[in-house]
Design a protein around this motif. Structure first.
Motif, short mmCIF file in Angstrom:
data_model
loop_
_atom_site.label_atom_id
_atom_site.label_comp_id
_atom_site.label_asym_id
_atom_site.label_seq_id
_atom_site.Cartn_x
_atom_site.Cartn_y
_atom_site.Cartn_z
N MET A 1 -39.59 44.04 49.03
CA MET A 1 -39.64 43.33 47.75
C MET A 1 -40.44 42.04 47.87
N LEU A 2 -40.37 41.39 49.03
CA LEU A 2 -41.20 40.20 49.24
C LEU A 2 -42.68 40.56 49.24
N LEU A 3 -43.02 41.75 49.75
CA LEU A 3 -44.40 42.21 49.68
C LEU A 3 -44.83 42.38 48.22
N MET A 4 -43.95 42.97 47.40
CA MET A 4 -44.27 43.13 45.98
C MET A 4 -44.45 41.76 45.32
N ALA A 5 -43.59 40.80 45.71
CA ALA A 5 -43.68 39.45 45.16
C ALA A 5 -44.99 38.78 45.60
N GLN A 6 -45.36 38.99 46.85
CA GLN A 6 -46.61 38.40 47.36
C GLN A 6 -47.80 38.93 46.57
N ARG A 7 -47.81 40.22 46.27
CA ARG A 7 -48.91 40.80 45.50
C ARG A 7 -48.95 40.23 44.08
N ALA A 8 -47.77 40.03 43.49
CA ALA A 8 -47.73 39.44 42.15
C ALA A 8 -48.27 38.01 42.17
N MET A 9 -47.95 37.27 43.22
CA MET A 9 -48.46 35.90 43.34
C MET A 9 -49.97 35.90 43.53
N THR A 10 -50.46 36.84 44.32
CA THR A 10 -51.90 36.95 44.53
C THR A 10 -52.63 37.23 43.22
N GLN A 11 -52.05 38.13 42.40
CA GLN A 11 -52.64 38.45 41.10
C GLN A 11 -52.68 37.22 40.19
N ALA A 12 -51.69 36.33 40.37
CA ALA A 12 -51.62 35.12 39.56
C ALA A 12 -52.48 34.00 40.12
N GLY A 13 -53.07 34.22 41.32
CA GLY A 13 -53.87 33.19 41.95
C GLY A 13 -53.04 32.05 42.50
N LEU A 14 -51.80 32.36 42.90
CA LEU A 14 -50.88 31.34 43.40
C LEU A 14 -50.50 31.63 44.85
N PRO A 15 -50.23 30.57 45.63
CA PRO A 15 -49.86 30.80 47.04
C PRO A 15 -48.45 31.38 47.17
N PHE A 16 -48.33 32.37 48.04
CA PHE A 16 -47.04 33.02 48.29
C PHE A 16 -45.99 32.02 48.74
N ASP A 17 -46.40 30.97 49.45
CA ASP A 17 -45.47 30.01 50.02
C ASP A 17 -44.67 29.25 48.95
N LEU A 18 -45.13 29.28 47.71
CA LEU A 18 -44.36 28.64 46.63
C LEU A 18 -42.97 29.26 46.49
N LEU A 19 -42.82 30.52 46.92
CA LEU A 19 -41.53 31.21 46.79
C LEU A 19 -40.57 30.90 47.94
N ARG A 20 -41.07 30.24 49.00
CA ARG A 20 -40.23 30.05 50.19
C ARG A 20 -38.92 29.31 49.89
N PRO A 21 -38.93 28.15 49.19
CA PRO A 21 -37.65 27.47 48.93
C PRO A 21 -36.67 28.33 48.14
N LEU A 22 -37.19 29.09 47.17
CA LEU A 22 -36.34 29.97 46.38
C LEU A 22 -35.70 31.04 47.24
N VAL A 23 -36.50 31.68 48.08
CA VAL A 23 -35.98 32.76 48.93
C VAL A 23 -34.96 32.21 49.93
N GLU A 24 -35.28 31.08 50.55
CA GLU A 24 -34.35 30.50 51.53
C GLU A 24 -33.03 30.11 50.88
N GLN A 25 -33.09 29.57 49.66
CA GLN A 25 -31.86 29.19 48.97
C GLN A 25 -31.07 30.42 48.55
#
Length: 256
Positions: free
Chosen positions: A175-199
């Protein structure tokens, strides 16, 4: 304690190195890929061997090979007259896959392994099982030496744990891979999701996953979920995942 290693993949590599670092003497390393066996043997000051018949005698032989190869390896070990405890490292395979070996067991590390990833096995729980008390004691001592401890678990319980591990780790990573692809499509860095995932992970282990659930499916927010489906568009694989997980969450909380 002296140890033989059968296998040279992710699990075999990490366990061999951890055992060597803790003072266990690695005697022999056997793998279908001889160059991999030689590389691992060099790292742990052992000898790479060409066949089970060439393995030196050891107190423990760890069989860290694909699940469907365990039975064949066990028969070869038995035929070769290798002594000592023989244990496989599989979560989903019964200890009886090692029959007809008498002193058979399981040393299963509940962890995800990648060969070049550094892992602190001191935080890794080991599940152990054996056909006799002496073998169980030996495996417990190994687990306590290199991991966070040993938990006795029979083959059925370990298979259920393995299922849970796939849900919690493998499926989450997908699912993180799917999220990474969605972020790539949006032109946003995957690392923006790190705090959310860790929490999210932290909350699941402090509050329980049931209480920690949030999001549009938890609220049964139909408008937001429909907008998500529009964004997914014609990607039917992602649409299937989204709809299945959404339906499961809605049902879990009695919203549908």
């Amino acid at each position: 304690m002296t140890v033989n290693i059968v296998g040279s993949g992710n699990v075999a590599t990490h366990l061999a190195k951890a055992l060597s670092e803790k003072g266990f003497e690695i005697k022999g390393v056997l793998s279908r890929a001889k160059e991999h066996a030689q590389s691992l043997a060099c790292e742990v000051r052992a000898v790479a061997v060409d066949s089970v018949a060439d393995m030196p005698q050891a107190d423990l032989t760890l069989v860290a090979v694909p699940d469907d190869a365990i039975c064949g390896v066990a028969k070869a070990i038995h035929s070769a007259g290798v002594t000592g405890v023989v244990a496989h490292t599989s979560g989903a395979t019964s200890v009886d896959a090692l029959r007809p070996i008498a002193h058979r067991g399981v040393l299963y590390p509940c962890m995800t392994f990648s060969k070049n990833d550094r892992i602190d096995l001191r935080r890794c729980p080991f599940l152990v099982e054996a056909a006799d008390a002496d073998s169980l004691d030996a495996l417990k001592s190994v687990a306590c030496a290199i991991g966070s401890g040993a938990t006795e678990c029979d083959s059925d319980g370990r298979a259920r744990l393995h299922l849970a591990a796939v849900l919690a780790s493998n499926f989450t990573n997908h699912m993180l891979l799917m999220a990474q692809r969605a972020m790539t499509q949006a032109g946003l860095p995957f690392d923006l999701l790190r705090p959310l995932v860790e929490q999210t992970i932290a909350k699941a282990f402090t509050m329980s996953p049931f209480d920690a659930q949030t999001g549009p499916a938890r609220r049964n927010d139909a408008k937001t979920m429909e907008r998500h489906r529009e964004l997914i568009g014609g990607d039917m694989r992602l649409r299937g995942l989204y709809d299945a997980l959404t339906a499961s969450i809605i049902k879990t909380y009695g919203n549908g």
